[in-house]
Design an enzyme around this catalytic site. Structure first.
Site, PDB file in Angstrom:
ATOM      1  N   VAL A 187      -5.698   0.003  -9.322  1.00  0.00           N
ATOM      2  CA  VAL A 187      -4.439   0.739  -9.257  1.00  0.00           C
ATOM      3  C   VAL A 187      -3.490   0.282 -10.362  1.00  0.00           C
ATOM      4  CG1 VAL A 187      -2.421   1.202  -7.814  1.00  0.00           C
ATOM      5  CG2 VAL A 187      -4.700   1.153  -6.790  1.00  0.00           C
ATOM      6  N   LYS A 227      -8.697 -12.290 -16.289  1.00  0.00           N
ATOM      7  CA  LYS A 227      -8.385 -10.853 -16.395  1.00  0.00           C
ATOM      8  C   LYS A 227      -7.392 -10.612 -17.520  1.00  0.00           C
ATOM      9  CE  LYS A 227      -9.205  -8.987 -11.826  1.00  0.00           C
ATOM     10  NZ  LYS A 227      -8.745  -8.087 -10.782  1.00  0.00           N
ATOM     11  N   THR A 267      -1.341   0.159  -0.830  1.00  0.00           N
ATOM     12  CA  THR A 267      -1.325   0.899   0.439  1.00  0.00           C
ATOM     13  C   THR A 267      -0.763  -0.022   1.523  1.00  0.00           C
ATOM     14  OG1 THR A 267      -3.237   2.139  -0.300  1.00  0.00           O
ATOM     15  CG2 THR A 267      -2.743   2.223   2.053  1.00  0.00           C
ATOM     16  N   PHE A 316      -3.791   7.751  -5.110  1.00  0.00           N
ATOM     17  CA  PHE A 316      -4.937   8.491  -4.563  1.00  0.00           C
ATOM     18  C   PHE A 316      -6.196   8.355  -5.417  1.00  0.00           C
ATOM     19  CE2 PHE A 316      -1.042  10.799  -3.299  1.00  0.00           C
ATOM     20  CZ  PHE A 316      -1.143  10.644  -1.926  1.00  0.00           C
ATOM     21  N   LEU A 317      -6.220   7.426  -6.352  1.00  0.00           N
ATOM     22  CA  LEU A 317      -7.354   7.358  -7.290  1.00  0.00           C
ATOM     23  C   LEU A 317      -8.666   6.979  -6.596  1.00  0.00           C
ATOM     24  CD1 LEU A 317      -8.155   4.139  -7.777  1.00  0.00           C
ATOM     25  CD2 LEU A 317      -6.075   4.182  -9.111  1.00  0.00           C
ATOM     26  N   GLU A 324     -12.174   4.738  -7.167  1.00  0.00           N
ATOM     27  CA  GLU A 324     -12.684   3.651  -8.003  1.00  0.00           C
ATOM     28  C   GLU A 324     -13.753   4.207  -8.931  1.00  0.00           C
ATOM     29  OE1 GLU A 324     -13.849   0.271  -5.678  1.00  0.00           O
ATOM     30  OE2 GLU A 324     -11.817  -0.016  -4.928  1.00  0.00           O
ATOM     31  N   LYS A 371      -0.479   8.776   2.677  1.00  0.00           N
ATOM     32  CA  LYS A 371      -1.599   7.964   2.163  1.00  0.00           C
ATOM     33  C   LYS A 371      -2.619   7.676   3.271  1.00  0.00           C
ATOM     34  CE  LYS A 371      -4.257   5.486  -0.148  1.00  0.00           C
ATOM     35  NZ  LYS A 371      -5.207   6.102  -1.061  1.00  0.00           N
ATOM     36  N   ASN A 429      -6.563   9.258   3.602  1.00  0.00           N
ATOM     37  CA  ASN A 429      -7.804   8.475   3.612  1.00  0.00           C
ATOM     38  C   ASN A 429      -8.538   8.590   4.941  1.00  0.00           C
ATOM     39  OD1 ASN A 429      -7.923   7.680   1.024  1.00  0.00           O
ATOM     40  ND2 ASN A 429      -7.476   5.520   1.355  1.00  0.00           N
ATOM     41  N   ASN A 440     -19.773  15.839   1.206  1.00  0.00           N
ATOM     42  CA  ASN A 440     -20.552  16.128   2.420  1.00  0.00           C
ATOM     43  C   ASN A 440     -21.941  15.512   2.364  1.00  0.00           C
ATOM     44  OD1 ASN A 440     -21.774  17.651   0.490  1.00  0.00           O
ATOM     45  ND2 ASN A 440     -21.276  19.651   1.368  1.00  0.00           N
ATOM     46  N   ASN A 441     -22.137  14.560   1.463  1.00  0.00           N
ATOM     47  CA  ASN A 441     -23.454  13.956   1.282  1.00  0.00           C
ATOM     48  C   ASN A 441     -23.619  12.783   2.244  1.00  0.00           C
ATOM     49  OD1 ASN A 441     -25.924  13.354   0.169  1.00  0.00           O
ATOM     50  ND2 ASN A 441     -25.103  12.296  -1.625  1.00  0.00           N
ATOM     51  N   PRO A 442     -24.636  12.806   3.107  1.00  0.00           N
ATOM     52  CA  PRO A 442     -24.797  11.695   4.045  1.00  0.00           C
ATOM     53  C   PRO A 442     -24.953  10.342   3.344  1.00  0.00           C
ATOM     54  CG  PRO A 442     -26.154  13.536   4.709  1.00  0.00           C
ATOM     55  CD  PRO A 442     -25.608  13.883   3.355  1.00  0.00           C
ATOM     56  N   GLY A 465     -17.316   3.493   3.211  1.00  0.00           N
ATOM     57  CA  GLY A 465     -17.099   2.089   2.844  1.00  0.00           C
ATOM     58  C   GLY A 465     -16.199   1.998   1.649  1.00  0.00           C
ATOM     59  N   CYS A 506     -11.047   0.872   0.467  1.00  0.00           N
ATOM     60  CA  CYS A 506      -9.912   1.522   1.128  1.00  0.00           C
ATOM     61  C   CYS A 506     -10.213   2.193   2.468  1.00  0.00           C
ATOM     62  CB  CYS A 506      -9.287   2.531   0.177  1.00  0.00           C
ATOM     63  SG  CYS A 506      -8.504   1.695  -1.219  1.00  0.00           S
ATOM     64  N   ASP A 557      -8.009   1.360   5.704  1.00  0.00           N
ATOM     65  CA  ASP A 557      -6.901   2.296   5.913  1.00  0.00           C
ATOM     66  C   ASP A 557      -7.022   3.020   7.262  1.00  0.00           C
ATOM     67  OD1 ASP A 557      -6.233   1.379   3.433  1.00  0.00           O
ATOM     68  OD2 ASP A 557      -6.251   3.322   2.424  1.00  0.00           O
TER      69      ASP A 557
HETATM   70  N1  LIG Z   1      -9.069   0.602  -5.185  1.00  0.00           N
HETATM   71  C1  LIG Z   1      -8.689   1.810  -4.824  1.00  0.00           C
HETATM   72  O1  LIG Z   1      -9.477   2.785  -4.901  1.00  0.00           O
HETATM   73  C2  LIG Z   1      -7.308   2.060  -4.314  1.00  0.00           C
HETATM   74  C3  LIG Z   1      -6.842   3.378  -4.237  1.00  0.00           C
HETATM   75  C4  LIG Z   1      -5.568   3.610  -3.745  1.00  0.00           C
HETATM   76  C5  LIG Z   1      -4.794   2.545  -3.293  1.00  0.00           C
HETATM   77  N2  LIG Z   1      -5.290   1.282  -3.355  1.00  0.00           N
HETATM   78  C6  LIG Z   1      -4.424   0.196  -2.868  1.00  0.00           C
HETATM   79  O2  LIG Z   1      -3.805  -0.447  -3.976  1.00  0.00           O
HETATM   80  C7  LIG Z   1      -3.726  -1.872  -3.768  1.00  0.00           C
HETATM   81  C8  LIG Z   1      -4.463  -2.576  -4.877  1.00  0.00           C
HETATM   82  O3  LIG Z   1      -5.820  -2.167  -4.861  1.00  0.00           O
HETATM   83  P1  LIG Z   1      -6.807  -2.485  -6.079  1.00  0.00           P
HETATM   84  O4  LIG Z   1      -8.102  -1.858  -5.739  1.00  0.00           O
HETATM   85  O5  LIG Z   1      -6.151  -2.162  -7.356  1.00  0.00           O
HETATM   86  O6  LIG Z   1      -6.910  -4.073  -5.904  1.00  0.00           O
HETATM   87  P2  LIG Z   1      -7.639  -5.131  -6.836  1.00  0.00           P
HETATM   88  O7  LIG Z   1      -8.077  -6.232  -5.945  1.00  0.00           O
HETATM   89  O8  LIG Z   1      -8.624  -4.453  -7.723  1.00  0.00           O
HETATM   90  O9  LIG Z   1      -6.451  -5.663  -7.778  1.00  0.00           O
HETATM   91  C9  LIG Z   1      -5.366  -6.366  -7.297  1.00  0.00           C
HETATM   92  C10 LIG Z   1      -4.912  -7.341  -8.380  1.00  0.00           C
HETATM   93  O10 LIG Z   1      -3.693  -7.950  -7.976  1.00  0.00           O
HETATM   94  C11 LIG Z   1      -3.705  -9.305  -8.433  1.00  0.00           C
HETATM   95  N3  LIG Z   1      -2.681 -10.034  -7.676  1.00  0.00           N
HETATM   96  C12 LIG Z   1      -2.729 -10.562  -6.432  1.00  0.00           C
HETATM   97  N4  LIG Z   1      -1.549 -11.112  -6.103  1.00  0.00           N
HETATM   98  C13 LIG Z   1      -0.711 -10.927  -7.162  1.00  0.00           C
HETATM   99  C14 LIG Z   1       0.641 -11.259  -7.431  1.00  0.00           C
HETATM  100  N5  LIG Z   1       1.405 -11.877  -6.512  1.00  0.00           N
HETATM  101  N6  LIG Z   1       1.167 -10.916  -8.614  1.00  0.00           N
HETATM  102  C15 LIG Z   1       0.427 -10.265  -9.542  1.00  0.00           C
HETATM  103  N7  LIG Z   1      -0.876  -9.921  -9.340  1.00  0.00           N
HETATM  104  C16 LIG Z   1      -1.433 -10.246  -8.170  1.00  0.00           C
HETATM  105  C17 LIG Z   1      -5.129  -9.720  -8.211  1.00  0.00           C
HETATM  106  O11 LIG Z   1      -5.466 -10.851  -8.980  1.00  0.00           O
HETATM  107  C18 LIG Z   1      -5.890  -8.475  -8.644  1.00  0.00           C
HETATM  108  O12 LIG Z   1      -6.216  -8.500 -10.026  1.00  0.00           O
HETATM  109  C19 LIG Z   1      -4.278  -2.104  -2.370  1.00  0.00           C
HETATM  110  O13 LIG Z   1      -3.217  -2.050  -1.462  1.00  0.00           O
HETATM  111  C20 LIG Z   1      -5.180  -0.904  -2.150  1.00  0.00           C
HETATM  112  O14 LIG Z   1      -5.331  -0.582  -0.776  1.00  0.00           O
HETATM  113  C21 LIG Z   1      -6.511   1.006  -3.880  1.00  0.00           C
END
Ligand SMILES: NC(=O)c1ccc[n+]([C@@H]2O[C@H](COP(=O)([O-])OP(=O)(O)OC[C@H]3O[C@@H](n4cnc5c(N)ncnc54)[C@H](O)[C@@H]3O)[C@@H](O)[C@H]2O)c1
Length: 414
Positions: free
Chosen positions: A11, A34, A123, A147-148, A150, A219, A223, A265-267, A272, A275, A279
Site C-alpha cells: 500500500v 527495504k 485497513t 482497494f489494490l 497484491e 473497505k 473485502n 469465480n475460480n475455485p 487467503g 487481507c 478483514d
Molecule cells: N496488501 C494488500 O493487498 C492491502 C490492500 C488494501 C489494504 N491493505 C492494508 O494496508 C495496510 C498495509 O498493508 P501492506 O500489505 O502494505 O503491508 P506490508 O506488511 O507489505 O507493509 C507494511 C510496511 O510498514 C512498515 N512499518 C511497520 N511499522 C512502521 C512504522 N511505525 N513506521 C513506518 N513503517 C512501518 C513495515 O516495515 C512494512 O514495510 C494493512 O492495514 C493492510 O490491511 C493491504
C-alpha cells in the site's frame, strides 16, 4: 507539496510512487534493507509497475520526486499530508485488529509535524478513526480505504476502481482536506482515467468523500463480499465434487447471468492472502450485538473448505506406505512471491495433524525447511518424490505429472 508515507509495503509504496509523479514524497520504513533497496531503485516486492517506476525513475517523462528513509524527522517535518500504510494484523487473542503500528506512526508524525493532515490507508476497524480523533483530540486525521490487489498494487492505483476518503461530514475543514487528497490521488492516475467510461454509464474515476466510519465500512464490506464470492464458488465446487458433477459447467452456466457475472469465480483451496481472512474476522467482530448470520458463515465457510480440501488430498494417498504429499508453491496466486496467510498453509496444518509427510516446492524460499517441513527448489526431484502434488494454482510446468496433481484451479487463472 511535501507528502510523507509511513510504511513501504504494497500500500505505502504504491501510493508513494503514484504521488511522487507530481509531489515531493518521503517514504519512511523501519526496515533498513527495504529503504536501501528503494533508494537503489530496486523494488522489495514483485510488482511490474512498481519495478518499472523505480527502474525508469521517469514515468511519463517526469522524474519521480521519491525518497525512501529511516529518518522520521526527515520524512515528517514540513509534510502537508502524512499517509499511514503500516500493518494491521488480526490479533487472535483480542479478536480485533492490532492497530499499534498505526498509532506509533501517528505519534511519530505529530512529533515532527503538528499540522499535517494524517490519512490512514491501513485497513482499520469500523469506528476507529472517530475514536482516535476523540482520544487524541486531533481533528486532522482522515481515512482512505485502499482497494489494490497484491501483485498489481501500483497498477490498481493508476487505474483505481474508485477513490474514497473519509472525513467527518460536519467538519468543513476536514472535508476540504479530504477532497484535496482525492484530487492528489486522481492526479496521479494514468492518462485517460479522467475520461474513462464506467459500466454504470458515468465518466471518470468515481470519487466519494463520506464519513470516516462509512469509509471504514466500505473497505471491510468490500473485502467481505469478495470473500463471500470466493467461498460461494468454493462451496459450489465442494458440492459438485461430492456429487460427481462438472463444477466448471455449472459455474459457466451460473455466471452467464449478468447479475452474477464472470470473473472471481475460480475455485481454490480457500480465500487467503493478507487481507480477506483478517478483514472478514474484523467485520464479524464489529458486528458484536448486531444480528447477523452471513458474516459468521463467510468466516466459517473458509474453515470447512480447507477441511474438505485436506480430506480430498488424504483420500488420494490412502493405503500408500509413507506417502509424500508434495506442496507445489506456498503462494496464494500465480506469479506471486508472497505467501502471507495463504490457504495452502492451513491445508498443510490439517495434513500434518493426520500424520502426512510434506515436501514443499517453493523456489522463492531460500531455506531448507518451512515450519519443520522439507523444502526443495529442485522441481524434477520434487515431482519424482511426491506421491500427490497439491497445487492451489496450476502451472504448465506440472504438465508432465498432471496425473499426480490435485488442484481445484479449473479456469487456470487467479
Ligand atoms: N496488501 C494488500 O493487498 C492491502 C490492500 C488494501 C489494504 N491493505 C492494508 O494496508 C495496510 C498495509 O498493508 P501492506 O500489505 O502494505 O503491508 P506490508 O506488511 O507489505 O507493509 C507494511 C510496511 O510498514 C512498515 N512499518 C511497520 N511499522 C512502521 C512504522 N511505525 N513506521 C513506518 N513503517 C512501518 C513495515 O516495515 C512494512 O514495510 C494493512 O492495514 C493492510 O490491511 C493491504
Amino acid at each position: 507539496m511535501k507528502i510523507a508515507v509511513a510504511g513501504t509495503g504494497y500500500v505505502g509504496l504504491s501510493v508513494a510512487l503514484l504521488l511522487a509523479q507530481h509531489h515531493e514524497v518521503h517514504a519512511l520504513d523501519i526496515v533498513p534493507e527495504k529503504v536501501e533497496m528503494l533508494n537503489a531503485g530496486t523494488s522489495p516486492i514483485v510488482d511490474k509497475e512498481i519495478t518499472a517506476f523505480l527502474e525508469a525513475n521517469t514515468p511519463g517523462g517526469r522524474p519521480l520526486d521519491f525518497h525512501a528513509t529511516l529518518d522520521a524527522r526527515q520524512a515528517y517535518t514540513g509534510a502537508d499530508y502524512a499517509v499511514i500504510a503500516t500493518p494491521t494484523n488480526y490479533d487472535e487473542q483480542r479478536n480485533y485488529f492490532d492497530t499499534s503500528s498505526v498509532e506509533a506512526a501517528i505519534a511519530a508524525v505529530r512529533q515532527y509535524s503538528p499540522n499535517a493532515w494524517i490519512v490512514i490507508k491501513s485497513t482499520i476497524p469500523v469506528g476507529y478513526t472517530k475514536q482516535l480523533r476523540e482520544t487524541l483530540h486531533d481533528g486532522r486525521i482522515l481515512f482512505s480505504p485502499e482497494f489494490l490487489r497484491e501483485g498489481h498494487a501500483l497498477y490498481d492505483n493508476l487505474h483505481p476502481s474508485r477513490i474514497v476518503v473519509g472525513a467527518p461530514q460536519d467538519d468543513s475543514e476536514a472535508v476540504g482536506a479530504a477532497r484535496a487528497f482525492v484530487r492528489l490521488l486522481a492526479e496521479g492516475a494514468a492518462q485517460g482515467e479522467a475520461s474513462r467510461h464506467n459500466p454504470d454509464g458515468t465518466v471518470g474515476i468515481p470519487e466519494l468523500v463520506v464519513g470516516t466510519t462509512e469509509a471504514e465500512a466500505i473497505k471491510l464490506f468490500s473485502n467481505t463480499y469478495l470473500a463471500l464470492r470466493v467461498a460461494y464458488f468454493n462451496e459450489l465446487d465442494t458440492y459438485a465434487e461430492l456429487r460427481n458433477l462438472d463444477t466448471r459447467a455449472i459455474i459457466d452456466g451460473v455466471c452467464l447471468d449478468p447479475r452474477i457475472g464472470p470473473g472471481y469465480n475460480n475455485p481454490s483451496f480457500g480465500y487467503g492472502g493478507y487481507c480477506l481472512p483478517k478483514d472478514t474476522k474484523q467485520l464479524l467482530a464489529n458486528y458484536a450485538a448486531v444480528p447477523q448470520n452471513l458474516i459468521e458463515a463467510i468466516v466459517e465457510a473458509n474453515r470447512t473448505r480447507k477441511d474438505f480440501v485436506a480430506d480430498e488430498i488424504l483420500e488420494r494417498v490412502r493405503g500408500a506406505e509413507k506417502p509424500v504429499v508434495g506442496i507445489y508453491r506456498l503462494t496464494m496466486k500465480s506469479g506471486s512471491d508472497n505467501f502471507r496467510q495463504s490457504a495452502i498453509q492451513d491445508v498443510m496444518k490439517r495434513l500434518l495433524a493426520e500424520g502426512a509427510t510434506l515436501l514443499v516446492y517453493e523456489p522463492t524460499l531460500d531455506a531448507a525447511d518451512f515450519n519443520g517441513n522439507e523444502v526443495t527448489r529442485d522441481l524434477a526431484a520434487f515431482k519424482q518424490r511426491a506421491d500427490v502434488i497439491v497445487a492451489n494454482r496450476w502451472n504448465d510446468e506440472l504438465a508432465d505429472v498432471a496425473g499426480k496433481v490435485f488442484t481445484r484451479d479449473l479456469f487456470k487463472r487467479d
